[in-house]
Motif scaffolding. Sequence first.
Motif: not given
Lengths: 106, 237
Positions: B109-123, B130-137
């Motif tokens: 859970l870094t600043d960068e991946c949190f930002a990406v994950f947050e945006r994904r949840l909103q859109t 889970l797979p999205y988060y893992m692919g990102s991080t």
Amino acid sequence: MTDALWLAILGMFVATYTVRASFIVFGQKLRFPPAVVQALGHVPVAVLTAIVVPEAIAPGGQVDLSPTNPYLVGTLVAGLVAWKSRRILVAVLVSFVVFGMMRWLA
Amino acid sequence: MPDRFSAAFAGLRDTIPLTVGTTPFAVIFGTLVVSAGLPPEMALALSAIVFAGSAQFISISLISGGAALPVIWLTTFVINLRHALYSATVQPVTKAWPLPWRVLGAFWLTDECFAVFERRLQTAGERDTLPYYMGSTISFYLNWIGWTAVGAYLGNRIPGVATLGLDFAMIATFAAMIAPQLKAITPVAVAATAGSVAWLAQGLPYKLGLMLAALAGVAVGVGLDCCRRRLAVEEAA
């Protein structure tokens, strides 16, 4: 690597992981009092400034407030560009060019 | 292609701008460790085990400045406290993940991946998180480690790397992070206090001045918050 370095890393891992895992792993059993949350908001500015100031004014350990101190000038440039533009990467690049010119060309 | 794979791939793809953006810092970090006279394995171990950019940079300046271990640990903890807010923010989503994945996922859970994950949840909502988060991080993590290794290797190969002033990268980044926030009276007072105390307390051993300065800054911030709250109450009355 010495034991002291491994110990430093181990402690840093614990200090980082426990914070990240707090809510994800332990769920909603955790709750911060509002006063703590508000105090936390001031932490980044306080800590980062406390790190930057000594490194900028006394890079070699000796205080150097002259305009020929590349760390001091570079830091001011980085801050000014970021303050104006809000673009951190641009600010870092510009300050690095200024720093490099002072450091390597002087 | 199953949904899980395409979600993992989407996570990787959406993270690319940040992966690329942090690459120079990974290289500089690896080089900096070596130029500070520390073993190259130290760079890799920090990137692989701690995986926290700003804390990694600070630890190098603390270690080469002779800081005591508790100061290093406490500084790391304080700098990373913001991650507790991220952890709390994603918790409503991650509570659906199996425990082993939560234990593992928290590590990344870094600043960068949190930002990406947050945006994904909103859109895209809460499908295949889970797979999205893992692919990102995981892609972000491997990139960070890989370029740290490149930096450490370069640091070993470039003669006189210690005199290049690479430590300036960290200072410039921090200054650029602070400056945009200095547009209201409270953060300016916090920064001014922390900066002055850090200056005056420079001579203290084990880099204790850093802790003292940070505490003083936060104390002033809390004090001003209290003043403002009292003023607001009086005005309302």
